[in-house]
Design a protein around this motif. Structure first.
Motif, PDB file in Angstrom:
ATOM      1  N   THR A 209       1.182  -1.041  -0.113  1.00 56.19           N
ATOM      2  CA  THR A 209       0.111   0.035   0.018  1.00 56.19           C
ATOM      3  C   THR A 209       0.969   1.798  -0.615  1.00 56.19           C
ATOM      4  OG1 THR A 209       0.034  -0.196   2.621  1.00 56.19           O
ATOM      5  CG2 THR A 209      -2.158  -0.601   1.614  1.00 56.19           C
ATOM      6  N   GLN A 210       2.246   0.979   0.861  1.00 56.70           N
ATOM      7  CA  GLN A 210       3.410   1.956   0.376  1.00 56.70           C
ATOM      8  C   GLN A 210       3.678   2.966  -1.260  1.00 56.70           C
ATOM      9  OE1 GLN A 210       6.736   0.708   2.647  1.00 56.70           O
ATOM     10  NE2 GLN A 210       5.319   1.475   4.729  1.00 56.70           N
ATOM     11  N   LEU A 211       3.099   1.756  -1.710  1.00 55.52           N
ATOM     12  CA  LEU A 211       3.182   2.371  -3.365  1.00 55.52           C
ATOM     13  C   LEU A 211       2.163   3.042  -3.941  1.00 55.52           C
ATOM     14  CD1 LEU A 211       4.521  -1.181  -4.855  1.00 55.52           C
ATOM     15  CD2 LEU A 211       5.649   0.710  -4.364  1.00 55.52           C
ATOM     16  N   MET A 217       1.067  10.244  -3.289  1.00 54.39           N
ATOM     17  CA  MET A 217       2.291  12.334  -3.482  1.00 54.39           C
ATOM     18  C   MET A 217       2.528  12.734  -4.312  1.00 54.39           C
ATOM     19  SD  MET A 217       1.691  12.344   0.231  1.00 54.39           S
ATOM     20  CE  MET A 217       3.524  12.794   1.349  1.00 54.39           C
ATOM     21  N   ASP A 218       2.648  11.720  -5.247  1.00 52.70           N
ATOM     22  CA  ASP A 218       3.437  12.430  -6.710  1.00 52.70           C
ATOM     23  C   ASP A 218       1.725  12.838  -7.702  1.00 52.70           C
ATOM     24  OD1 ASP A 218       5.536  11.956  -5.490  1.00 52.70           O
ATOM     25  OD2 ASP A 218       6.155   9.823  -6.906  1.00 52.70           O
ATOM     26  N   GLY A 219       0.939  12.852  -7.076  1.00 52.96           N
ATOM     27  CA  GLY A 219      -0.571  12.749  -7.587  1.00 52.96           C
ATOM     28  C   GLY A 219      -0.992  12.383  -8.723  1.00 52.96           C
ATOM     29  N   ALA A 220      -0.379  11.177  -8.463  1.00 50.23           N
ATOM     30  CA  ALA A 220      -1.059   9.878  -9.819  1.00 50.23           C
ATOM     31  C   ALA A 220      -2.153   9.576  -9.562  1.00 50.23           C
ATOM     32  CB  ALA A 220      -0.669   9.284  -9.469  1.00 50.23           C
ATOM     33  N   ILE A 223      -6.724   6.414 -12.683  1.00 53.62           N
ATOM     34  CA  ILE A 223      -5.801   5.465 -13.103  1.00 53.62           C
ATOM     35  C   ILE A 223      -4.551   5.352 -13.636  1.00 53.62           C
ATOM     36  CG2 ILE A 223      -6.448   5.086 -15.949  1.00 53.62           C
ATOM     37  CD1 ILE A 223      -8.841   4.650 -14.728  1.00 53.62           C
ATOM     38  N   ARG A 224      -3.768   6.477 -13.413  1.00 54.79           N
ATOM     39  CA  ARG A 224      -2.244   6.842 -13.145  1.00 54.79           C
ATOM     40  C   ARG A 224      -2.235   5.129 -12.113  1.00 54.79           C
ATOM     41  NH1 ARG A 224       0.079   7.840 -17.234  1.00 54.79           N
ATOM     42  NH2 ARG A 224      -0.478   8.681 -18.326  1.00 54.79           N
ATOM     43  N   GLN A 225      -2.561   5.277 -10.844  1.00 53.55           N
ATOM     44  CA  GLN A 225      -2.548   4.046 -10.023  1.00 53.55           C
ATOM     45  C   GLN A 225      -2.072   2.860 -10.491  1.00 53.55           C
ATOM     46  OE1 GLN A 225      -4.306   5.255  -6.287  1.00 53.55           O
ATOM     47  NE2 GLN A 225      -4.072   6.801  -6.436  1.00 53.55           N
ATOM     48  N   LEU A 226      -3.744   2.730 -11.309  1.00 52.83           N
ATOM     49  CA  LEU A 226      -3.853   0.984 -12.166  1.00 52.83           C
ATOM     50  C   LEU A 226      -2.601   1.003 -13.047  1.00 52.83           C
ATOM     51  CD1 LEU A 226      -6.496  -0.280 -11.731  1.00 52.83           C
ATOM     52  CD2 LEU A 226      -6.571   0.428 -14.095  1.00 52.83           C
ATOM     53  N   TRP A 227      -1.908   1.846 -13.811  1.00 50.76           N
ATOM     54  CA  TRP A 227      -1.832   1.313 -14.733  1.00 50.76           C
ATOM     55  C   TRP A 227      -0.031   1.461 -14.248  1.00 50.76           C
ATOM     56  CZ3 TRP A 227      -1.635  -0.723 -19.258  1.00 50.76           C
ATOM     57  CH2 TRP A 227      -0.986   0.074 -20.447  1.00 50.76           C
ATOM     58  N   HIS A 228       0.503   2.302 -13.650  1.00 55.55           N
ATOM     59  CA  HIS A 228       1.832   2.017 -13.081  1.00 55.55           C
ATOM     60  C   HIS A 228       2.229   1.785 -11.385  1.00 55.55           C
ATOM     61  CE1 HIS A 228       3.465   5.404 -16.059  1.00 55.55           C
ATOM     62  NE2 HIS A 228       2.389   5.341 -15.851  1.00 55.55           N
TER      63      HIS A 228
END
Lengths: 320, 510
Positions: A209-211, A217-220, A223-228
């Motif tokens: 979950t830290q990821l 924090m980086d503003g993802a 969808i971005r979280q899902l992808w990266h």
């Protein structure tokens, strides 16, 4: 694997004392080995010993003569199989269905797992999960029956709806060559897609979950979280399941296809499994069936090896 | 060695024993022989234990030790251990049972004994040859000679055939509908067509709705029913002209019959989903009064009537067998038996044991047993009125006696042996029709011949033809397409089969 190789070479050069130490290692972990024993026995008895029966494919097996008494015929059964006019038709049908189920059904299980994973309300998530698992426990006979009731041209629900809405003629879902493959894939998705999410959900639960926190924090965005984050984290699980799936690429659900087959859709629907049943088992031609089965296994084996190589090429671990 | 060592050895031993017991399980092939009653010939008062595996057409297998089974056991001094397997499953299980070598003392064949695995097993001595022995039994030897000839392999008999009438195919129809419409019993194909049209379009059930259809057709066991080829003059399965064999479907007459069926389909006089319909659904449509005509056999018209009447007590059934068509009056001549009952040598060790089993079947054809099997138990399934048997409830008899015991176990015809009955009109007509059909019955010349290719590929080849028929009827292929499929059949092995039959026929004649 590499460490084992090293230890073997070492013992080869070293003296008797080290051989003794290896034995001592064996002794030290004796309980672990003992635990291994039942599994080992299982594989030897039920996986390796039956391999012996494969010689049937090269014999003209006659039940009353027994396996050893039957006459050797070399590649006769394979020649008959590859030489028959329908071989390429069977091959194409099997490959296409295998391909569709791999490129359509398999991604759907992943997408479904991702969707389920995004649900925040725990109660609702469990409810949906249970709901999508249920069809898995229905037998194909039931599902074929449901499909018939829905799709028949004689008062089937869907056809009545089509007729009512468009005013046109009924669609021959069950007796057409065009609808057979979509029908099979749809049935497969309806029945098993929910069940197929289980391993992915387990993998998703293990993502650190830290990821996600860092990404936020980086503003993802979501969808971005899902992808990266999410997808890369379960990539290895996807690859392993994909490779394992390729191993049974040609093992399409026999029961499902057999129940949906009829005179009209046979030219697109007959696959190796149904052919073996019809020709081999119903007519008692065991050698011929074995030859076809062996061919299928060889194809599956080659696919697994290739997929594994490919996975390693892309830096994944593979299955061995 | 400390205590732990012993533990390890102990564990190893457990493992070994486990492995040993599993291996022993694999090697138990010899055992069924031990089960066979070897001592029975000496202690003749001991009931004979008979294990049988039979095909089963009913819905539910009755519980062991029921009244009927007990009555059979008592009369024949046996202890029956019957395994009923649904006929739809039986044909796949039989080759596996033969392959495993674990067979009961009596096992049924899957229909006619003409599959390659069965022929080679019989030729290899898996089953007792009873050609000569059967003549010694009073009742068994009363079987019509033709029936034996049609199930012989190389002129030898490997089991007792279960007799059934040679010509038994009929169309069962709703007689009450026919009355409603003021039509007469159909005698020709044109009559049938008119009847189907009226059944479809003229509201035969008088409910004011257009909800009926003429025929409910089906594909079952690779056969399309109905089939109008014969009525148009096509041969029954194969035709032999000047020593050459021609498959029925390859004749122009057959195509005419197929066109007739296509006409029924195109005009909506039969169910449009016949290609994908299940037997239960097709028969259900007839039961529920959706369809007015169904293909039946003489021995199940009565059962159909009781099923239809369960839904609609006012319904009445009648049937017609021979319909005059362009080819005259023609009807299929069958093999005259429904499979054979075989005696595997693996479980029937000696000829003495074989004789005991044969005399069991012989006893089943004695009057007392004939009455039990054909009528059931007095007071429960039938009553005597003026010395004639009257059936109380057709369905109870079917489920408790007919399906589990009569159909699988009766060998020689019992009609003349049993107590005569006060028959319902349908049963009387059945006897009449079966007799009258003899003159119209068209024989299949391939029935007494063996073809290796057919034995091996018969099912595949039949499939090509059935698929083509369905496609033609549904308009997926035209006449040219049909001819192409016939060519495909010939190339895939049909020609070889024809040659093999011709050669076999020539060698028989010599």
């Amino acid at each position: 694997m590499s460490t084992m190789n090293v230890s073997v070479t070492k013992t080869n050069v070293k003296t008797a004392t080290s051989r003794g130490s290896r034995f001592r290692g064996l002794w030290k972990y004796r309980w672990l080995y003992a635990f291994m024993l039942p599994g080992l026995l299982y594989f030897i008895l039920f996986r390796y010993v039956p391999l012996w029966g494969l010689i049937m494919a090269f014999k003209n097996y006659q039940p009353h003569l027994g396996l050893m008494g039957s006459e050797w015929v070399g590649f006769k059964h394979f020649e008959r199989f590859f030489g028959m006019p329908e071989f390429w038709q069977l091959f194409r049908n099997t490959m296409l269905l295998g391909l569709y189920s791999t490129v359509i059904y398999f991604p759907i299980t992943i997408i479904m797992a991702l969707l389920l994973n995004e649900i925040r309300n725990e109660m609702y998530k469990r409810f949906v999960q249970t709901l999508v698992y249920v069809p898995h426990f229905l037998s194909w006979v039931v599902i074929a029956g449901i499909s018939y009731v829905l799709l028949t041209t004689e008062g089937g629900l869907i056809n009545e709806a089509i007729k009512g809405m468009t005013g046109g003629a009924a669609v021959e879902f069950l007796t057409s060559t065009e609808w057979f493959r979509p029908l099979i894939i749809l049935q497969l998705i309806w029945k098993d897609a929910g069940w197929g999410t289980i391993i992915f959900l387990a993998a998703l639960a293990g993502v650190n979950t830290q990821l996600y926190e860092a990404a936020r924090m980086d503003g993802a965005s979501r969808i971005r979280q899902l992808w990266h984050v999410t997808l890369p984290s379960i990539r290895s699980v996807i690859v392993i399941l994909f490779i394992l799936r390729l191993g049974s690429f040609l093992d399409l659900g026999f029961e499902q296809i057999f129940l949906m087959l009829n005179a009209i859709n046979r030219e697109v629907g007959e696959v190796f499994d149904t052919y073996v049943y019809r020709v081999g088992l119903q007519q008692g031609q065991f050698s011929y069936s074995t030859a076809v089965g062996l061919f299928k296994s060889v194809v599956g084996f080659i696919l697994v090896i290739l997929a594994n190589k490919l996975a390693k090429l892309f830096g994944e671990e593979g299955i061995y | 060695m400390n205590r732990k060592t012993y533990k390890t050895i102990g564990l190893g031993l457990v493992g070994l024993t486990l492995a040993g017991s599993v291996l022993a399980g694999c090697g138990s092939k010899e055992e069924p022989g031990a089960e066979a009653p070897a001592q029975n010939s000496e202690a003749s008062n001991q009931p004979l234990h008979i294990k049988m595996t039979l095909n089963f057409d009913g819905k539910e297998v009755p519980q062991e030790g029921n009244e009927v089974e007990k009555a059979i056991e008592q009369y024949t001094n046996t202890e029956l251990d019957l395994t009923h397997i649904a006929s739809s499953d039986f044909c796949t299980k039989l080759p596996v049972m033969i392959a495993s070598g674990e067979m009961p003392q009596v096992i049924a064949s899957c229909g006619a004994p003409n599959q390659s695995y069965l022929i080679s097993a019989a030729q290899g001595g898996t089953f007792w040859d009873i050609t000569e022995l059967i003549k010694e039994y009073k009742n068994l030897s009363s079987m019509p000679e033709l029936v034996y000839g049609n199930v012989s392999i190389d002129g030898k008999l490997y089991g007792i055939p279960r007799f059934r009438p040679v010509s038994r195919y009929t169309f069962a129809y709703r007689a009450d509908w026919l009355e409603n419409l003021g039509l007469k019993e159909p005698k020709t194909l044109d009559d049938l067509y008119a009847m189907l049209k009226a059944f479809t379009e003229n509201d035969p059930d008088k409910n004011g709705k257009n909800d009926t259809v003429g025929f409910t057709a089906i594909i079952n066991n690779n056969t399309l029913a109905p089939d109008f080829g014969l009525a148009h003059g096509a041969p029954n399965n194969w035709n032999s002209v000047d020593g050459k064999f021609v498959k029925a479907e390859a004749t122009p007459e057959y195509l005419e019959g197929l066109k007739f069926l296509k006409k029924l389909y195109d005009e909506g006089l039969m169910n449009q989903d016949f290609a994908s319909v299940s037997q239960a659904k097709s028969e259900g449509d007839f039961e529920n009064g959706k369809a007015g005509v169904i293909s039946a056999t003489t021995n199940n018209v009565l059962a159909f009537q009781s099923r239809v009447q369960k839904v609609n007590p006012d319904a009445k059934l009648d049937f017609v067998s021979v319909l005059e068509g362009p080819g005259g009056k023609r009807v299929v001549a069958d093999r005259g038996s429904n499979g054979i009952l075989m005696f595997p040598k693996a479980s029937v060790k000696t000829e003495a044991e074989l004789k005991q089993l044969l005399s069991f079947f012989d006893k089943l054809a004695e009057k007392e047993m004939a009455d039990l099997l054909e009528w059931g138990i007095q007071g429960k399934h039938y009553e005597l009125k003026d010395g004639k048997a009257v059936r109380l409830n057709q369905e109870t008899y079917d489920n408790e006696v007919s399906f589990p015991y009569n159909k699988p176990l009766v060998t020689v015809p019992l009609t003349a042996i049993k107590t005569q009955g006060d028959l319902d009109p349908i049963s009387e007509k059945v006897i009449e029709v079966e007799k009258a059909n003899e003159q119209f019955a068209v024989k299949d010349p391939s029935m007494v011949l063996l073809s290796d290719t057919w034995a091996q590929k018969g099912a595949e080849l039949t499939q090509i033809l059935v698929d083509a028929k369905v496609k033609f009827i549904m308009g997926k292929i035209d006449e040219a397409g049909w001819n192409k499929e016939i060519e495909k059949f010939k190339k895939a092995g049909g020609d070889t089969v024809a040659e093999e039959y011709a050669a076999a026929a020539a060698s028989v004649q010599q």
